[in-house]
Design a protein around this motif. Structure first.
Motif, PDB file in Angstrom:
ATOM      1  N   PRO A 180      -5.511   1.002   4.273  1.00  0.00           N
ATOM      2  CA  PRO A 180      -5.359   2.400   4.703  1.00  0.00           C
ATOM      3  C   PRO A 180      -6.714   3.098   4.764  1.00  0.00           C
ATOM      4  O   PRO A 180      -7.627   2.796   3.984  1.00  0.00           O
ATOM      5  CB  PRO A 180      -4.484   3.017   3.605  1.00  0.00           C
ATOM      6  CG  PRO A 180      -3.812   1.848   2.952  1.00  0.00           C
ATOM      7  CD  PRO A 180      -4.785   0.712   3.035  1.00  0.00           C
ATOM      8  N   ARG A 181      -6.860   4.011   5.670  1.00  0.00           N
ATOM      9  CA  ARG A 181      -8.100   4.774   5.785  1.00  0.00           C
ATOM     10  C   ARG A 181      -8.283   5.668   4.566  1.00  0.00           C
ATOM     11  O   ARG A 181      -7.328   6.217   4.030  1.00  0.00           O
ATOM     12  CB  ARG A 181      -8.089   5.622   7.051  1.00  0.00           C
ATOM     13  CG  ARG A 181      -8.153   4.809   8.338  1.00  0.00           C
ATOM     14  CD  ARG A 181      -8.261   5.709   9.545  1.00  0.00           C
ATOM     15  NE  ARG A 181      -8.361   4.943  10.783  1.00  0.00           N
ATOM     16  CZ  ARG A 181      -8.463   5.484  11.992  1.00  0.00           C
ATOM     17  NH1 ARG A 181      -8.459   6.808  12.116  1.00  0.00           N
ATOM     18  NH2 ARG A 181      -8.552   4.724  13.066  1.00  0.00           N
TER      19      ARG A 181
ATOM     20  N   LEU B 270      -6.306   0.050  -6.410  1.00  0.00           N
ATOM     21  CA  LEU B 270      -5.788  -1.036  -5.586  1.00  0.00           C
ATOM     22  C   LEU B 270      -6.628  -2.303  -5.766  1.00  0.00           C
ATOM     23  O   LEU B 270      -7.857  -2.250  -5.791  1.00  0.00           O
ATOM     24  CB  LEU B 270      -5.782  -0.636  -4.117  1.00  0.00           C
ATOM     25  CG  LEU B 270      -4.701   0.338  -3.646  1.00  0.00           C
ATOM     26  CD1 LEU B 270      -4.859   0.587  -2.154  1.00  0.00           C
ATOM     27  CD2 LEU B 270      -3.315  -0.208  -3.947  1.00  0.00           C
ATOM     28  N   SER B 271      -5.924  -3.439  -5.876  1.00  0.00           N
ATOM     29  CA  SER B 271      -6.596  -4.728  -6.001  1.00  0.00           C
ATOM     30  C   SER B 271      -5.860  -5.776  -5.156  1.00  0.00           C
ATOM     31  O   SER B 271      -5.279  -6.729  -5.684  1.00  0.00           O
ATOM     32  CB  SER B 271      -6.650  -5.165  -7.476  1.00  0.00           C
ATOM     33  OG  SER B 271      -7.368  -6.370  -7.623  1.00  0.00           O
ATOM     34  N   PRO B 272      -5.872  -5.602  -3.833  1.00  0.00           N
ATOM     35  CA  PRO B 272      -5.180  -6.539  -2.949  1.00  0.00           C
ATOM     36  C   PRO B 272      -6.010  -7.799  -2.733  1.00  0.00           C
ATOM     37  O   PRO B 272      -7.242  -7.749  -2.669  1.00  0.00           O
ATOM     38  CB  PRO B 272      -5.033  -5.743  -1.651  1.00  0.00           C
ATOM     39  CG  PRO B 272      -6.243  -4.846  -1.651  1.00  0.00           C
ATOM     40  CD  PRO B 272      -6.518  -4.506  -3.091  1.00  0.00           C
TER      41      PRO B 272
ATOM     42  N   PHE C 179       0.827  -1.205   0.000  1.00  0.00           N
ATOM     43  CA  PHE C 179       0.000   0.000   0.000  1.00  0.00           C
ATOM     44  C   PHE C 179       0.866   1.262   0.000  1.00  0.00           C
ATOM     45  O   PHE C 179       0.567   2.235  -0.704  1.00  0.00           O
ATOM     46  CB  PHE C 179      -0.932   0.007   1.214  1.00  0.00           C
ATOM     47  CG  PHE C 179      -1.922  -1.124   1.223  1.00  0.00           C
ATOM     48  CD1 PHE C 179      -2.499  -1.572   0.044  1.00  0.00           C
ATOM     49  CD2 PHE C 179      -2.265  -1.760   2.409  1.00  0.00           C
ATOM     50  CE1 PHE C 179      -3.404  -2.618   0.042  1.00  0.00           C
ATOM     51  CE2 PHE C 179      -3.180  -2.800   2.419  1.00  0.00           C
ATOM     52  CZ  PHE C 179      -3.744  -3.235   1.234  1.00  0.00           C
ATOM     53  N   ALA C 180       1.940   1.253   0.769  1.00  0.00           N
ATOM     54  CA  ALA C 180       2.811   2.430   0.830  1.00  0.00           C
ATOM     55  C   ALA C 180       3.421   2.731  -0.532  1.00  0.00           C
ATOM     56  O   ALA C 180       3.461   3.896  -0.962  1.00  0.00           O
ATOM     57  CB  ALA C 180       3.910   2.208   1.871  1.00  0.00           C
ATOM     58  N   ALA C 181       3.890   1.681  -1.222  1.00  0.00           N
ATOM     59  CA  ALA C 181       4.489   1.889  -2.543  1.00  0.00           C
ATOM     60  C   ALA C 181       3.460   2.415  -3.539  1.00  0.00           C
ATOM     61  O   ALA C 181       3.740   3.338  -4.315  1.00  0.00           O
ATOM     62  CB  ALA C 181       5.100   0.585  -3.039  1.00  0.00           C
ATOM     63  N   CYS C 182       2.272   1.845  -3.524  1.00  0.00           N
ATOM     64  CA  CYS C 182       1.224   2.277  -4.458  1.00  0.00           C
ATOM     65  C   CYS C 182       0.855   3.733  -4.240  1.00  0.00           C
ATOM     66  O   CYS C 182       0.754   4.517  -5.195  1.00  0.00           O
ATOM     67  CB  CYS C 182      -0.016   1.393  -4.311  1.00  0.00           C
ATOM     68  SG  CYS C 182       0.210  -0.315  -4.878  1.00  0.00           S
ATOM     69  N   PHE C 183       0.661   4.129  -2.994  1.00  0.00           N
ATOM     70  CA  PHE C 183       0.263   5.499  -2.699  1.00  0.00           C
ATOM     71  C   PHE C 183       1.388   6.495  -2.965  1.00  0.00           C
ATOM     72  O   PHE C 183       1.152   7.595  -3.438  1.00  0.00           O
ATOM     73  CB  PHE C 183      -0.209   5.620  -1.246  1.00  0.00           C
ATOM     74  CG  PHE C 183      -1.590   5.085  -1.016  1.00  0.00           C
ATOM     75  CD1 PHE C 183      -2.646   5.482  -1.823  1.00  0.00           C
ATOM     76  CD2 PHE C 183      -1.849   4.186   0.004  1.00  0.00           C
ATOM     77  CE1 PHE C 183      -3.921   5.001  -1.632  1.00  0.00           C
ATOM     78  CE2 PHE C 183      -3.127   3.694   0.214  1.00  0.00           C
ATOM     79  CZ  PHE C 183      -4.167   4.104  -0.605  1.00  0.00           C
ATOM     80  N   ASP C 184       2.619   6.097  -2.654  1.00  0.00           N
ATOM     81  CA  ASP C 184       3.738   7.024  -2.777  1.00  0.00           C
ATOM     82  C   ASP C 184       4.187   7.218  -4.223  1.00  0.00           C
ATOM     83  O   ASP C 184       4.607   8.306  -4.613  1.00  0.00           O
ATOM     84  CB  ASP C 184       4.934   6.532  -1.949  1.00  0.00           C
ATOM     85  CG  ASP C 184       4.681   6.626  -0.457  1.00  0.00           C
ATOM     86  OD1 ASP C 184       3.722   7.314  -0.065  1.00  0.00           O
ATOM     87  OD2 ASP C 184       5.427   5.994   0.313  1.00  0.00           O
ATOM     88  N   ILE C 185       4.120   6.134  -5.031  1.00  0.00           N
ATOM     89  CA  ILE C 185       4.714   6.191  -6.372  1.00  0.00           C
ATOM     90  C   ILE C 185       3.683   6.357  -7.482  1.00  0.00           C
ATOM     91  O   ILE C 185       3.859   7.174  -8.381  1.00  0.00           O
ATOM     92  CB  ILE C 185       5.561   4.922  -6.624  1.00  0.00           C
ATOM     93  CG1 ILE C 185       6.621   4.767  -5.533  1.00  0.00           C
ATOM     94  CG2 ILE C 185       6.225   4.988  -8.004  1.00  0.00           C
ATOM     95  CD1 ILE C 185       7.398   3.469  -5.607  1.00  0.00           C
TER      96      ILE C 185
ATOM     97  N   VAL D 225      -9.135   4.836   1.568  1.00  0.00           N
ATOM     98  CA  VAL D 225      -8.441   4.255   0.423  1.00  0.00           C
ATOM     99  C   VAL D 225      -9.174   4.468  -0.892  1.00  0.00           C
ATOM    100  O   VAL D 225      -8.575   4.439  -1.955  1.00  0.00           O
ATOM    101  CB  VAL D 225      -8.202   2.747   0.678  1.00  0.00           C
ATOM    102  CG1 VAL D 225      -9.523   1.997   0.705  1.00  0.00           C
ATOM    103  CG2 VAL D 225      -7.256   2.147  -0.336  1.00  0.00           C
ATOM    104  N   GLY D 226     -10.487   4.677  -0.853  1.00  0.00           N
ATOM    105  CA  GLY D 226     -11.236   4.878  -2.098  1.00  0.00           C
ATOM    106  C   GLY D 226     -11.659   3.570  -2.732  1.00  0.00           C
ATOM    107  O   GLY D 226     -11.873   2.569  -2.043  1.00  0.00           O
ATOM    108  N   HIS D 227     -11.735   3.556  -4.060  1.00  0.00           N
ATOM    109  CA  HIS D 227     -12.178   2.350  -4.765  1.00  0.00           C
ATOM    110  C   HIS D 227     -11.124   1.260  -4.655  1.00  0.00           C
ATOM    111  O   HIS D 227      -9.958   1.468  -4.991  1.00  0.00           O
ATOM    112  CB  HIS D 227     -12.451   2.648  -6.242  1.00  0.00           C
ATOM    113  CG  HIS D 227     -12.810   1.416  -7.031  1.00  0.00           C
ATOM    114  ND1 HIS D 227     -12.370   1.202  -8.320  1.00  0.00           N
ATOM    115  CD2 HIS D 227     -13.534   0.312  -6.693  1.00  0.00           C
ATOM    116  CE1 HIS D 227     -12.825   0.042  -8.757  1.00  0.00           C
ATOM    117  NE2 HIS D 227     -13.522  -0.517  -7.782  1.00  0.00           N
ATOM    118  N   VAL D 228     -11.541   0.094  -4.181  1.00  0.00           N
ATOM    119  CA  VAL D 228     -10.690  -1.095  -4.113  1.00  0.00           C
ATOM    120  C   VAL D 228     -11.471  -2.243  -4.732  1.00  0.00           C
ATOM    121  O   VAL D 228     -12.662  -2.412  -4.451  1.00  0.00           O
ATOM    122  CB  VAL D 228     -10.328  -1.453  -2.660  1.00  0.00           C
ATOM    123  CG1 VAL D 228      -9.478  -2.724  -2.614  1.00  0.00           C
ATOM    124  CG2 VAL D 228      -9.597  -0.309  -1.983  1.00  0.00           C
ATOM    125  N   THR D 229     -10.833  -3.023  -5.602  1.00  0.00           N
ATOM    126  CA  THR D 229     -11.487  -4.218  -6.137  1.00  0.00           C
ATOM    127  C   THR D 229     -10.714  -5.437  -5.642  1.00  0.00           C
ATOM    128  O   THR D 229      -9.515  -5.566  -5.889  1.00  0.00           O
ATOM    129  CB  THR D 229     -11.604  -4.189  -7.669  1.00  0.00           C
ATOM    130  OG1 THR D 229     -12.329  -5.346  -8.102  1.00  0.00           O
ATOM    131  CG2 THR D 229     -10.263  -4.121  -8.373  1.00  0.00           C
TER     132      THR D 229
END
Length: 244
Positions: A163-164, A121-123, A109-115, A166-170
């Motif tokens: 993460p709080r 997100l699709s965890p 999650f940190a890498a996705c949000f930072d970069i 986070v928005g749309h997640v599939t």
């Protein structure tokens, strides 16, 4: 249309120790991640809008995540996105019959949000179907009592570590395991109206019935399923936009 593309760590031509398009256990490929993304960019520039594609990247090795996200960021240039939908997928929780994940949710999650925060997100959860043969596989898929499904602990693990805001997640979930664990899956969707499912695997008739007839799934499902007996899953993800 969304293409599904597996990303592993290995070699491609003269390149060593790099991100490649391959599914484990394969460690060699004829196309590197960078080249694949450039081809998608070119395709989307050259075709009419109705034929443009997005990509769901399924990261199989934690070493791929940051370098690949950096490449997407560089391709985007001064824009927020690369110009096509990007789903960022990795198994970050342990699921039904699965092994401990190779990628930690906090790192992913940190890498996705930072970069590359523009990606969706699709965890997902690790899972495994262990059968003695085709006949047993078929019987277990048909009989929910013989197949472990997602449970409330799996869902709680996800909700606790997401993460709080986070928005749309599939969430990618195996279609039969999701049906067997319907109580847990529906609780997951109730947690946030922006959550959706990407159902994958070999869909049995009972799975299709569950997908199409469960009211809570209307408008919240992407389908990436094959017919029973087909060992390789389809490469396209089709949104099921159920209308009342």
């Amino acid at each position: 249309m969304i293409l599904e593309a597996d990303v592993s760590w290995g070699s491609c031509g003269n390149l060593r120790e790099t991100s490649i398009m391959a599914h484990p256990p394969h460690r060699k490929s004829d196309i590197a991640f960078t080249d694949f993304c450039r081809r998608v960019c070119k395709h989307n520039r050259d075709v009419e809008p109705s034929r443009r594609v997005g990509v769901k990247f399924d990261f199989k090795d934690g070493r791929c995540v940051e370098p690949c996200l950096t490449i997407l960021r560089e391709l985007a240039g001064t824009e927020e996105t690369v110009g096509w939908p990007v789903f960022l997928n990795a198994d970050v929780w342990m699921g039904p019959g699965g092994n401990p994940p190779k990628i930690l949710p906090s790192d992913f999650f940190a890498a996705c949000f930072d970069i590359y925060p523009a990606g969706t997100l699709s965890p997902g959860w690790t899972c495994w179907l262990q059968f003695d043969g085709p006949s047993e596989a078929a019987s277990r898929l048909l009989d929910p009592m013989l197949l472990e499904g997602y449970n409330l602990q799996h869902v709680e693990d996800a909700l606790r570590t997401l993460p709080r805001g986070v928005g749309h997640v599939t969430f990618p979930v195996h279609c039969t395991m999701a049906r067997v664990g319907s109580e847990a899956i529906l609780k997951l969707l109730k947690a946030d109206d922006r959550f959706t499912l990407t159902l994958w695997g070999e869909a049995m008739p009972a799975d299709d019935e569950w997908m199409y007839k469960t009211e809570e799934l209307r408008g919240r499902v992407f389908r990436d399923c094959a017919k029973p007996g087909v060992l390789s899953y389809g490469l396209t993800i089709i949104p099921l936009l159920f209308q009342s």
